[in-house]
Design an enzyme around this catalytic site. Structure first.
Site, PDB file in Angstrom:
ATOM      1  CD  GLN A   1      -2.997  -0.770   2.334  1.00 64.76           C
ATOM      2  OE1 GLN A   1      -3.033  -1.593   3.229  1.00 64.76           O
ATOM      3  NE2 GLN A   1      -3.764   0.304   2.331  1.00 64.76           N
ATOM      4  CG  HIS A   2       0.263   3.438   2.321  1.00 59.92           C
ATOM      5  ND1 HIS A   2      -1.109   3.615   2.338  1.00 59.92           N
ATOM      6  CD2 HIS A   2       0.560   2.697   3.428  1.00 59.92           C
ATOM      7  CE1 HIS A   2      -1.612   3.007   3.407  1.00 59.92           C
ATOM      8  NE2 HIS A   2      -0.639   2.436   4.069  1.00 59.92           N
TER       9      HIS A   2
ATOM     10  CG  ASP B   1       0.230  -5.127   1.484  1.00 59.08           C
ATOM     11  OD1 ASP B   1      -0.538  -4.227   1.897  1.00 59.08           O
ATOM     12  OD2 ASP B   1       1.451  -5.118   1.727  1.00 59.08           O
TER      13      ASP B   1
END
Length: 494
Positions: free
Chosen positions: A79-80, A240
């Site tokens: 992520q991110h 994820d």
């Protein structure tokens, strides 16, 4: 044979699984390691060419015969991370990752312009933290203005792989909710936050799609490059953690998934928005509909790896040594902020071993304390869940920690909940495959994701761990001591 494929793009590796959905078995899998750029200022970055190579290597390792049976693909990704591309799809800079903490100044700027933490939470359901995507975009503007001027596509890691396979520029609600550009409660981009970063940003963001919808179809270029069927659907995919929720069956109220990998995460499905950012509980959306409140710590197996290195032990030796110590490690505590920390929000945090005396300083206590520290961090998230009315029933445990019997028991005792482990490993990749199956079935009629997970996510009963009452009592005391030390040290790292 009928199959779907799941891809998991992690920080350390990329994995692909081919799942036979008629016989409910992973028939083949492959992996490829990922490099990491790591600097002392908190920089943690990767390159798009590494992602490209990962797809090539992973698919090249799979048999041509099995690849021909794939009917849909689903992608999980860390992520991110911020993947900045120009109008031609070329990378303008490295990918700043979830674990990059070099954006503290940008977080402070955005928060101040938005009117403070409370206003940010009202707009997003989350605080503005260094791990999220928004401050990374501002970092690019501040530090690489020429690159920012050419910015045309703002992509997350899993969406980058979707784009490589389909050529479509879209994003689903789950991963979008981890950007700090997204109003999670109302499922829409926050124009106010975007405008604080730059006036052009809002117009660059991708179209939002429902998680049951396809991101697109495998195009001819990807089919030829990877040896997969052209025209098959690529599902929306997700972060994820969102895909880990699917791969563990955390798609209904009361179930929690705890992932003990490089980072540690605890998340649970909710039919309504739940968030407590001040206590580390991020207000994310799920990638199945609904919401996925989540706690993330940046140091989980990181702590045990450092202690193993310190004593030159392998994984089994660490577990054996830790088993010699009692619950609570006779007062020894490991504060595991080796990479800084996100929960609590201490990007400049430092690790330490404390509580040592002449009587308790030994390898066994330090080894066990390293295992306990990761779960203590999760305990704070569980307390936040309960305060918000969430009623946990059991925890589905995944990641490296799930393979350790002693760690499973420590988790059951610290959390005071039954621990269950999915029978098939690679939860995020499997989650991608099951979401792909959901997407495939939805093309011919409505399919219920909870029912689908009940059919395909099985548990390994040999790895069950249930809380032991005397251990629970000992850990309540140890957790109280751990919390006091963290509270005392925190002002040093802000």
């Amino acid at each position: 044979m009928k199959t779907v494929a799941g891809i998991d793009l992690g920080t350390q590796s990329m994995k692909v699984v081919i799942y036979d959905y008629e016989n409910k078995a992973i028939i083949e899998k492959s992996s490829c390691p990922m490099d990491l750029i790591s600097e002392s200022d908190g920089t943690r970055e990767q390159k798009t060419e590494w992602f490209d190579k990962g797809l090539e290597v992973c698919f090249s390792k799979l048999s041509a015969e099995n690849k021909k049976t794939i009917e849909a693909i689903g992608i999980s990704g860390q992520q991110h991370g911020f993947v900045p591309l120009d109008k031609d799809g070329n990378a303008l800079y490295n990918i700043k990752l979830w674990c990059d903490t070099a954006t503290t100044k940008q977080c402070e700027y955005i928060t101040k312009k938005a009117g403070g933490d409370k206003n940010v939470v009202k707009l997003l359901g989350n605080l503005m933290l260094p791990g999220f995507t928004a401050p990374k975009i501002l970092w690019l503007k501040d530090n690489k203005p020429d690159a920012f001027a050419k910015l045309n596509y703002i992509i997350l890691p899993h969406d980058y792989l979707n784009w490589k396979l389909t050529g479509e520029y879209v994003m689903e609600y789950g991963d979008a909710s981890g950007t700090a550009l997204f109003d999670s409660a109302n499922r829409t981009w926050s124009k106010k936050i975007c405008d604080i970063i730059d006036a052009k940003l809002y117009g660059l963001l991708p179209k939002l799609i429902d998680p049951s919808s396809p991101a697109g179809k495998v195009n001819s270029k990807a089919a030829a490059a990877y040896g997969i069927p052209e025209g098959i659907p690529v599902s929306a995919g997700g972060g994820d953690n969102m895909m880990g929720a699917v791969g563990t069956g955390t798609v209904a109220d009361g179930f929690l998934t705890m992932s003990m990998g490089t980072s540690g995460t605890l998340y649970g499905y909710s039919d309504k928005p739940i968030a407590d950012p001040e206590n580390g509980l991020s207000g994310f959306c799920s990638s199945t509909g609904g919401w996925l409140p989540l706690l993330c710590t940046m140091n989980c197996t990181v702590a045990t790896e450092f202690v193993r290195g310190l004593f030159q032990m392998d994984v089994k030796e660490l577990d054996t040594e830790a088993a010699k110590a009692p619950c609570g490690s006779e007062g020894v505590l490991v504060i595991p902020f080796f990479n800084g920390e996100r929960t609590p929000n201490l990007p400049n945090g430092r690790a330490s071993i404390t509580g040592l005396t002449s009587a308790n300083t030994n390898r066994a206590n330090i080894a066990r304390a390293s295992l306990e520290s990761a779960v203590f961090a999760m305990r704070g998230g569980l307390d936040a869940f309960r305060k918000l009315g969430f009623k946990p029933r059991e925890i589905r445990l995944i990641g490296g920690g799930s393979k350790s019997p002693i760690w499973r028991q420590i988790a059951a005792d610290v959390m005071n909940l039954p621990i269950r482990v999915p029978a098939l490993d690679e939860a995020a990749a499997l989650g991608g495959a099951v979401q792909a199956l959901w997407c495939l079935k939805n093309q011919s009629g409505k399919c219920d994701i909870a029912q689908l997970c009940a059919e395909h996510i099985k548990l390994d009963e040999s790895k069950n761990a249930d809380p032991i009452s005397e251990n629970v009592a000992a850990y309540n005391k140890a957790y109280e001591d751990y919390s006091k030390v963290v509270d005392t040290l925190s002002p040093l790292y802000k």
